[in-house]
Each structure stands twice: as C-alpha cells, then as structure tokens.
Design an enzyme around this catalytic site. Sequence first.
Site, PDB file in Angstrom:
ATOM      1  N   ARG A 152      30.370 -14.862 -20.040  1.00 35.64           N
ATOM      2  CA  ARG A 152      29.993 -15.842 -19.006  1.00 35.64           C
ATOM      3  C   ARG A 152      30.972 -17.012 -18.945  1.00 35.64           C
ATOM      4  NH1 ARG A 152      23.461 -15.167 -18.652  1.00 35.64           N
ATOM      5  NH2 ARG A 152      23.632 -13.156 -17.605  1.00 35.64           N
TER       6      ARG A 152
ATOM      7  N   ASP B 201      27.996 -10.955 -44.102  1.00 35.38           N
ATOM      8  CA  ASP B 201      28.453 -11.240 -45.471  1.00 35.38           C
ATOM      9  C   ASP B 201      28.873 -12.693 -45.710  1.00 35.38           C
ATOM     10  OD1 ASP B 201      28.125  -8.528 -45.910  1.00 35.38           O
ATOM     11  OD2 ASP B 201      30.223  -8.060 -45.487  1.00 35.38           O
TER      12      ASP B 201
ATOM     13  N   GLY C 291      13.043 -18.507 -53.893  1.00 38.01           N
ATOM     14  CA  GLY C 291      12.539 -18.935 -55.199  1.00 38.01           C
ATOM     15  C   GLY C 291      12.699 -17.849 -56.259  1.00 38.01           C
TER      16      GLY C 291
HETATM   17  O1  F6P Z   1      30.248  -5.982 -43.843  1.00 35.99           O
HETATM   18  C1  F6P Z   1      28.918  -5.757 -43.584  1.00 35.99           C
HETATM   19  C2  F6P Z   1      28.326  -4.750 -44.521  1.00 35.99           C
HETATM   20  O2  F6P Z   1      26.965  -4.629 -44.202  1.00 35.99           O
HETATM   21  C3  F6P Z   1      28.518  -5.041 -46.004  1.00 35.99           C
HETATM   22  O3  F6P Z   1      27.604  -6.001 -46.481  1.00 35.99           O
HETATM   23  C4  F6P Z   1      28.341  -3.669 -46.587  1.00 35.99           C
HETATM   24  O4  F6P Z   1      29.037  -3.568 -47.806  1.00 35.99           O
HETATM   25  C5  F6P Z   1      28.924  -2.767 -45.545  1.00 35.99           C
HETATM   26  O5  F6P Z   1      28.936  -3.495 -44.333  1.00 35.99           O
HETATM   27  C6  F6P Z   1      28.177  -1.474 -45.326  1.00 35.99           C
HETATM   28  O6  F6P Z   1      28.866  -0.730 -44.380  1.00 35.99           O
HETATM   29  P1  F6P Z   1      28.305   0.579 -43.676  1.00 35.99           P
HETATM   30  O7  F6P Z   1      27.301   0.181 -42.658  1.00 35.99           O
HETATM   31  O8  F6P Z   1      29.509   1.184 -43.059  1.00 35.99           O
HETATM   32  O9  F6P Z   1      27.687   1.411 -44.753  1.00 35.99           O
END
Ligand code: F6P
Length: 326
Positions: A28, A131, A189
């Site tokens: 947009r 991440d 927690g």
């Molecule tokens: O980068 C995102 C992520 O979810 C990471 O946390 C994880 O290590 C990876 O991708 C998992 O990748 P895939 O979905 O290809 O298994």
Amino acid sequence: MGQIKSIGVLTSGGDAPGMNAAIRAVTRTAIYNNLNVVGIKRGYYGLVYNEMEAFSSKSVSNIIQQGGTILKTARCKEFATKEGRAMAYANMKAMGIDALVVIGGDGSLTGARIFAEEYDIPIVGLPGTIDNDLGGTDETIGYDTALNTIVEAVDKIRDTATSHERLFLVEVMGHMAGYLALNGAIASGAEAAIIPEMETEIDQLGDLINRGFRKSKNSAIVLVAENPSTGGAMGLAQRIKEEFPEYDARVTILGHLQRGGSPTAADRILASRMGAQAITALLEGQRNVMIGIKNGELVYVPFSKATHHSSTIDRHDVEIVKILSI
Ligand code: F6P
C-alpha cells in the site's frame, strides 16, 4: 541508478506472524507513492521460476490479522547457485521489477545481499523471523507473537507440572539464539532457561538441579532452546535419566506451533512501520539495508551487519530468571 517504478515483494525462509502485515504495508505504501507492485510467490523460488503477479491495493485486503504469508514461502536451493540467480534476474527484468523488498531471516537476507551485489539491484530487507536473531535490530517481526504463544502453552503445562510434581522440559525454537527461551521463561515464570549463549560457560542443567529443584521445588518448568549440539530437550531428558534418576522429567516440544497464529498488536505495528519504511528507504536511494528498530526508532542496518548475529543476550535477564524462581 534509474528511477524506481516497480517493486517486487517476497517472503522467504520460515514464516513468521506479521509477515502479512508487512506485505500489506509494503504494497500500500508503494501504491500510495505511484509505484507498481509485484507479489513474488514462494520466496526466491518465484523469482527463479517466474511465479509472480501484479498486486493492487485489494490484493492485500483483510490480511493484517492472518498468520503465515499470503505470498507463501520457501527455502530455495536454486537461488543459492549462480545459475539460479541469473534466472531470477532475467525474470525480474522481464517483469519490469526495478527493486525488491525481501521479508525473511538470516538466510533470506544473505541471499538478498549476494543478489544485490551481483546484479547491482536496490534491495531492502525486513526482519521476518520468530527467532529475533538478526543484528542491528532490537526485535524482529513475529518474535512477540511467538513469545506469547510460548507463554500460553507454558501456562497450561504448569497445571500438570504442579499437579504431578514433575520437572518439565519445554523446548522452544530460536535457531541458535536463546531469546525465545530466555524471555519466554521470564514471561511464564519458568524456573530456568537453557540457552546456547551460556553453553560454554556453565553446566546449565546441573546448575538448575542443584540450585532449586533438588532443594525446595517439587515441580519445575525449564525452557530449553533448540540446540543440535545438546540434543535440545530430548538430550537433556536423557541426561536427567542417567545423572538424576530421582526426577520424573517430561518433555514437550512446542515446534511449529510457535510459528503460527494471528500476530499480536505489537507485531502488526512493527510490521506496518517497517513495511512502510522499506518503500521510503528505496525512494530515498537506500539499498542493501534491512529496516531495524533500535530504542523505538526505525534504523537502516547494512545486510552484512544484519546477518552477522553476535550474541546480545542480556546477562542481567539470565540472572532475573534465577532470582525470580527462588
Ligand atoms: O527460523 C525460524 C525457525 O522456526 C527456527 O526457529 C527453526 O530452527 C527453523 O526455522 C525450523 O525450520 P523448518 O520449518 O524448515 O523446519
């Protein structure tokens, strides 16, 4: 460099909640500035194999609240080769695309950097990954939603941990970064977070057992960052079985649950601000930068810095988990 008349937008790598809000903002803002927009499907795969479509303002209607990505995403092996990138460039030119907005994580922005250098194309990146492991930005799009998903899951697991007086190891994602585990632990927690950044400094599992669980606690929740070198939560459970057999430990791996769901307000706002800024950046003549956020201000981060993640885990946060779980 000629004037930019048409931009392509793609999402690449792991999906992250808020990617759609980013696509919407990019589209947009570009249209508002009289640019043409092309939606590229399946990340770089769509560039290599010519899967693209012209976007209008309507193409991005009703998506701000949706998780995943309407453009679909992929980790494209072909784009890692010179031949693949040559095909991508030819398709991009044939489609009349002058500049790209790439929404993704580490691998996606590395691909963008190489492509931009090879073909002298203006590319702006947006940090799209749960991440939170990119350099030069305090937060990435999707991180806040994933954290909230983790907290919701841990709150539920705690009921069973308490009732059965068990030790639960909850594995969360993070690639090689401990942000989700550490901040997930603070927010839920949890008794501890076991993160890759501390791996060489201390035996985190032994410390936890001796510090709290052995002495006073009958139940505990430990957030474990995925980590091939320790085997993650499964690897630690095996260690507990061998070294501390008196404990009844259970493992829950949250897995891809963490990547889905409707983005939080914080992620929608972040994605909208960053998406709009990506177009401003291109119009200002910026190239090969990722939009980051530092202390609430949007900043331009060179791709080389964005993809060079050095640990910025705050040691004070590690202490907070310990102090608050006495
Ligand atoms: O980068 C995102 C992520 O979810 C990471 O946390 C994880 O290590 C990876 O991708 C998992 O990748 P895939 O979905 O290809 O298994």
